[in-house]
Design a protein around this motif. Sequence first.
Motif, mmCIF file in Angstrom:
data_model
loop_
_atom_site.group_PDB
_atom_site.id
_atom_site.type_symbol
_atom_site.label_atom_id
_atom_site.label_comp_id
_atom_site.label_asym_id
_atom_site.label_seq_id
_atom_site.Cartn_x
_atom_site.Cartn_y
_atom_site.Cartn_z
ATOM 1 N N PHE A 119 0.808 -1.213 0.000
ATOM 2 C CA PHE A 119 0.000 0.000 0.000
ATOM 3 C C PHE A 119 0.846 1.269 0.000
ATOM 4 C CE2 PHE A 119 -3.286 -2.936 1.521
ATOM 5 C CZ PHE A 119 -4.350 -2.535 0.728
ATOM 6 N N LEU A 120 2.108 1.139 0.375
ATOM 7 C CA LEU A 120 2.989 2.310 0.411
ATOM 8 C C LEU A 120 3.175 2.947 -0.962
ATOM 9 C CD1 LEU A 120 5.839 1.401 2.922
ATOM 10 C CD2 LEU A 120 4.233 3.297 3.070
ATOM 11 N N HIS A 121 3.019 2.171 -2.014
ATOM 12 C CA HIS A 121 3.228 2.693 -3.368
ATOM 13 C C HIS A 121 2.134 3.684 -3.783
ATOM 14 C CE1 HIS A 121 6.405 -0.199 -3.800
ATOM 15 N NE2 HIS A 121 5.577 -1.200 -3.523
ATOM 16 N N PHE A 122 0.959 3.564 -3.190
ATOM 17 C CA PHE A 122 -0.140 4.436 -3.579
ATOM 18 C C PHE A 122 -0.091 5.802 -2.885
ATOM 19 C CE2 PHE A 122 -1.880 0.117 -4.136
ATOM 20 C CZ PHE A 122 -2.128 0.178 -5.498
ATOM 21 N N ALA A 123 0.505 5.847 -1.710
ATOM 22 C CA ALA A 123 0.509 7.087 -0.931
ATOM 23 C C ALA A 123 1.133 8.268 -1.672
ATOM 24 C CB ALA A 123 1.184 6.862 0.421
ATOM 25 N N PRO A 124 2.324 8.134 -2.254
ATOM 26 C CA PRO A 124 2.900 9.297 -2.959
ATOM 27 C C PRO A 124 2.046 9.770 -4.130
ATOM 28 C CG PRO A 124 4.569 7.612 -2.626
ATOM 29 C CD PRO A 124 3.267 7.030 -2.215
ATOM 30 N N VAL A 125 1.451 8.831 -4.842
ATOM 31 C CA VAL A 125 0.596 9.190 -5.981
ATOM 32 C C VAL A 125 -0.609 9.985 -5.496
ATOM 33 C CG1 VAL A 125 -0.860 8.260 -7.821
ATOM 34 C CG2 VAL A 125 1.347 7.206 -7.334
ATOM 35 N N LEU A 126 -1.212 9.545 -4.408
ATOM 36 C CA LEU A 126 -2.372 10.247 -3.874
ATOM 37 C C LEU A 126 -1.991 11.618 -3.315
ATOM 38 C CD1 LEU A 126 -4.144 7.200 -2.264
ATOM 39 C CD2 LEU A 126 -5.047 8.608 -4.122
ATOM 40 N N PHE A 127 -0.824 11.733 -2.697
ATOM 41 C CA PHE A 127 -0.366 13.042 -2.222
ATOM 42 C C PHE A 127 -0.136 13.997 -3.400
ATOM 43 C CE2 PHE A 127 1.053 11.067 1.910
ATOM 44 C CZ PHE A 127 0.237 11.844 2.716
ATOM 45 N N ILE A 128 0.403 13.478 -4.480
ATOM 46 C CA ILE A 128 0.617 14.300 -5.679
ATOM 47 C C ILE A 128 -0.728 14.738 -6.258
ATOM 48 C CG2 ILE A 128 1.425 14.247 -8.071
ATOM 49 C CD1 ILE A 128 3.787 12.499 -7.019
ATOM 50 N N CYS A 129 -1.706 13.837 -6.281
ATOM 51 C CA CYS A 129 -3.046 14.200 -6.759
ATOM 52 C C CYS A 129 -3.659 15.298 -5.895
ATOM 53 C CB CYS A 129 -3.955 12.978 -6.772
ATOM 54 S SG CYS A 129 -3.563 11.800 -8.068
ATOM 55 N N ALA A 130 -3.493 15.182 -4.589
ATOM 56 C CA ALA A 130 -4.014 16.209 -3.685
ATOM 57 C C ALA A 130 -3.331 17.554 -3.955
ATOM 58 C CB ALA A 130 -3.808 15.791 -2.232
ATOM 59 N N TYR A 131 -2.024 17.512 -4.166
ATOM 60 C CA TYR A 131 -1.290 18.743 -4.463
ATOM 61 C C TYR A 131 -1.788 19.364 -5.774
ATOM 62 C CZ TYR A 131 2.334 21.911 -5.987
ATOM 63 O OH TYR A 131 2.991 23.015 -6.438
ATOM 64 N N LEU A 132 -1.997 18.533 -6.791
ATOM 65 C CA LEU A 132 -2.477 19.045 -8.078
ATOM 66 C C LEU A 132 -3.880 19.646 -7.954
ATOM 67 C CD1 LEU A 132 -1.125 16.301 -10.503
ATOM 68 C CD2 LEU A 132 -0.268 18.632 -10.189
ATOM 69 N N CYS A 133 -4.724 19.042 -7.129
ATOM 70 C CA CYS A 133 -6.050 19.618 -6.878
ATOM 71 C C CYS A 133 -5.923 20.978 -6.208
ATOM 72 C CB CYS A 133 -6.879 18.682 -6.010
ATOM 73 S SG CYS A 133 -7.518 17.248 -6.879
ATOM 74 N N THR A 134 -5.028 21.080 -5.239
ATOM 75 C CA THR A 134 -4.798 22.353 -4.551
ATOM 76 C C THR A 134 -4.317 23.411 -5.538
ATOM 77 O OG1 THR A 134 -4.202 21.153 -2.549
ATOM 78 C CG2 THR A 134 -3.540 23.463 -2.659
ATOM 79 N N TRP A 135 -3.408 23.028 -6.381
ATOM 80 C CA TRP A 135 -2.869 23.949 -7.394
ATOM 81 C C TRP A 135 -3.971 24.395 -8.352
ATOM 82 C CZ3 TRP A 135 -2.306 23.506 -12.751
ATOM 83 C CH2 TRP A 135 -1.483 24.444 -13.338
ATOM 84 N N LEU A 136 -4.812 23.442 -8.776
ATOM 85 C CA LEU A 136 -5.895 23.767 -9.703
ATOM 86 C C LEU A 136 -6.922 24.695 -9.053
ATOM 87 C CD1 LEU A 136 -7.072 23.334 -12.496
ATOM 88 C CD2 LEU A 136 -8.182 21.259 -11.638
ATOM 89 N N ILE A 137 -7.237 24.468 -7.789
ATOM 90 C CA ILE A 137 -8.154 25.350 -7.072
ATOM 91 C C ILE A 137 -7.579 26.760 -7.022
ATOM 92 C CG2 ILE A 137 -9.131 25.865 -4.794
ATOM 93 C CD1 ILE A 137 -9.327 22.782 -4.396
#
Length: 142
Positions: A115-133
């Motif tokens: 499950f550790l492999h998914f965490a960085p991807v999800l953090f990057i997605c959250a960052y991209l959402c923040t940037w888009l907002i």
Amino acid sequence: MIVKKLREKKQWSQEQLSILSGISIRTIQRIESGNRASLESLKSLAAVFETDIETLQKEIIVIDKNTEEWKAKPWWLRFNLVGIRKRSELVFIENFCIVSALFNWLIGTFSEPKFLHFAPVLFICAYLCTWLIRKADKYKVW
């Protein structure tokens, strides 16, 4: 924020709105920047805009994608907001990604390492959402 939209729709300056409503320019600036307005200020603004107080207390958060103003936005912004109608939807996705990333990180650390492999991807997605907002706020999409 709705006060600014209504003011711009009538093509009034903040000074004109101040004169018409009897509210100081500084108070109008504070209200337009998202600070709470007193009941007296809301009553004055509602009278000037010929609307009710509840309307002034709502935020305009829906994107109207049929206007020329929307079509004038950068293509990459319009592309990234496909399927998104409200700011709150994008904030929900951002929060979901953060919570999911933390959950995956915790599970991966203490139980299942895969499950550790998914965490960085999800953090990057959250960052991209923040940037888009942030970019959508800058371009006054909402």
